[in-house]
Write a protein that holds these residues in place. Structure first.
Motif, PDB file in Angstrom:
ATOM      1  N   GLU A  85       0.767  -1.321  -0.102  1.00 48.39           N
ATOM      2  CA  GLU A  85       0.003  -0.007   0.118  1.00 48.39           C
ATOM      3  C   GLU A  85       0.895   1.307   0.018  1.00 48.39           C
ATOM      4  OE1 GLU A  85      -3.298   0.135  -0.838  1.00 48.39           O
ATOM      5  OE2 GLU A  85      -3.025  -1.878  -0.891  1.00 48.39           O
ATOM      6  N   ARG A 107       2.275   1.617  -3.585  1.00 47.16           N
ATOM      7  CA  ARG A 107       1.346   2.217  -4.511  1.00 47.16           C
ATOM      8  C   ARG A 107       1.505   3.722  -4.711  1.00 47.16           C
ATOM      9  NH1 ARG A 107      -1.387  -0.936  -7.290  1.00 47.16           N
ATOM     10  NH2 ARG A 107      -1.503  -3.183  -6.892  1.00 47.16           N
ATOM     11  N   LYS A 108       1.645   4.461  -3.583  1.00 47.34           N
ATOM     12  CA  LYS A 108       1.743   5.682  -3.579  1.00 47.34           C
ATOM     13  C   LYS A 108       3.052   6.359  -4.527  1.00 47.34           C
ATOM     14  CE  LYS A 108       1.575   6.007   1.189  1.00 47.34           C
ATOM     15  NZ  LYS A 108       1.668   6.855   2.329  1.00 47.34           N
ATOM     16  N   TYR A 109       3.752   5.525  -4.787  1.00 46.28           N
ATOM     17  CA  TYR A 109       5.046   5.793  -5.539  1.00 46.28           C
ATOM     18  C   TYR A 109       5.198   5.275  -6.811  1.00 46.28           C
ATOM     19  CZ  TYR A 109       5.867   7.968  -0.942  1.00 46.28           C
ATOM     20  OH  TYR A 109       5.667   8.646   0.199  1.00 46.28           O
ATOM     21  N   PHE A 110       4.569   4.020  -7.026  1.00 48.16           N
ATOM     22  CA  PHE A 110       4.580   3.359  -8.007  1.00 48.16           C
ATOM     23  C   PHE A 110       3.430   3.070  -8.898  1.00 48.16           C
ATOM     24  CE2 PHE A 110       8.555   2.273  -5.720  1.00 48.16           C
ATOM     25  CZ  PHE A 110       9.489   2.390  -6.514  1.00 48.16           C
ATOM     26  N   THR A 111       3.110   3.088 -10.072  1.00 51.01           N
ATOM     27  CA  THR A 111       1.976   2.952 -10.652  1.00 51.01           C
ATOM     28  C   THR A 111       1.589   1.611 -10.988  1.00 51.01           C
ATOM     29  OG1 THR A 111       2.843   3.181 -13.107  1.00 51.01           O
ATOM     30  CG2 THR A 111       2.082   5.112 -11.929  1.00 51.01           C
ATOM     31  N   ASP A 112       0.505   1.168 -11.388  1.00 45.82           N
ATOM     32  CA  ASP A 112       0.072  -0.444 -11.912  1.00 45.82           C
ATOM     33  C   ASP A 112       1.137  -0.597 -13.171  1.00 45.82           C
ATOM     34  OD1 ASP A 112      -1.749  -1.233  -9.927  1.00 45.82           O
ATOM     35  OD2 ASP A 112      -3.417  -0.501 -11.365  1.00 45.82           O
ATOM     36  N   ASP A 113       1.268   0.350 -13.785  1.00 45.50           N
ATOM     37  CA  ASP A 113       1.863  -0.027 -14.989  1.00 45.50           C
ATOM     38  C   ASP A 113       3.474  -0.229 -14.589  1.00 45.50           C
ATOM     39  OD1 ASP A 113       0.228   0.432 -17.051  1.00 45.50           O
ATOM     40  OD2 ASP A 113       0.536   2.475 -17.155  1.00 45.50           O
ATOM     41  N   ASP A 114       4.148   0.342 -13.593  1.00 42.02           N
ATOM     42  CA  ASP A 114       5.138  -0.210 -12.810  1.00 42.02           C
ATOM     43  C   ASP A 114       5.436  -1.501 -12.609  1.00 42.02           C
ATOM     44  OD1 ASP A 114       6.599   2.745 -13.287  1.00 42.02           O
ATOM     45  OD2 ASP A 114       5.538   3.116 -11.401  1.00 42.02           O
ATOM     46  N   LYS A 123       3.216  -3.926 -13.492  1.00 44.96           N
ATOM     47  CA  LYS A 123       3.281  -4.761 -14.784  1.00 44.96           C
ATOM     48  C   LYS A 123       4.433  -4.843 -15.513  1.00 44.96           C
ATOM     49  CE  LYS A 123      -1.594  -3.823 -15.307  1.00 44.96           C
ATOM     50  NZ  LYS A 123      -2.754  -2.930 -16.532  1.00 44.96           N
ATOM     51  N   TYR A 125      -3.131  -9.185 -12.309  1.00 38.33           N
ATOM     52  CA  TYR A 125      -3.182  -8.312 -13.455  1.00 38.33           C
ATOM     53  C   TYR A 125      -3.650  -8.985 -14.634  1.00 38.33           C
ATOM     54  CZ  TYR A 125      -0.833  -4.582 -10.943  1.00 38.33           C
ATOM     55  OH  TYR A 125      -0.372  -3.635 -10.217  1.00 38.33           O
TER      56      TYR A 125
END
Length: 108
Positions: free
Chosen positions: A44, A47-54, A56, A79
Motif C-alpha cells: 500500500e 502504491r503511492k510511489y509506483f503505478t500499476d504500469d510499474d 506490470k 493483473y
C-alpha cells in the motif's frame, strides 16, 4: 535523490540486506523484491510511489532469480495474466535452458 520516510522504511524492510537508497536505485529490481517479500501494508505504501504500469513492467521483465512460484502466480493473476506464464529463468550464456533441471517443480 530524496525519498519520503515511509518509502525508505518500506524499502528497508523489503531490501533488508542493503540500504533503502541502494534498493531504490534500481526500481525494477526493487519492485521484484517487493512483489515477492513485501507485506500488504508495504505494498500500500509502494502504491503511492509506483503505478500499476510499474508493477506490470516488472512482470514483463523481472529481475532474475527473485520471484518464487506463489508470488509470481499471485501477481500475474492480480493483473489478469492468465494462464500464468512460466516463471522466468536466469539466462546463462552458452547454456541451453532446456538442459537445466527444475529442482523446484510446482506442487499440484
Amino acid at each position: 535523490m530524496t525519498y519520503s520516510d515511509d518509502l525508505l522504511a518500506a524499502a528497508k524492510r523489503i531490501f533488508w540486506f542493503g540500504t533503502p537508497e541502494e534498493a531504490l536505485e534500481f526500481p525494477k529490481r526493487f519492485l521484484t523484491y517487493a512483489m515477492t517479500y513485501a507485506s500488504d501494508e508495504d505494498i500500500e505504501i509502494l502504491r503511492k510511489y509506483f503505478t500499476d504500469d510499474d508493477f506490470k513492467a516488472t512482470l514483463d521483465d523481472p529481475a532474475p532469480g527473485i520471484f518464487d512460484r506463489s508470488s509470481w502466480a499471485k501477481w500475474n493473476e492480480r493483473y489478469n495474466r492468465t494462464p500464468v506464464p512460466a516463471l522466468p529463468r536466469r539466462k546463462i550464456p552458452g547454456v541451453d535452458p532446456a538442459t537445466i533441471p527444475d529442482f523446484f517443480p510446482p506442487k499440484y
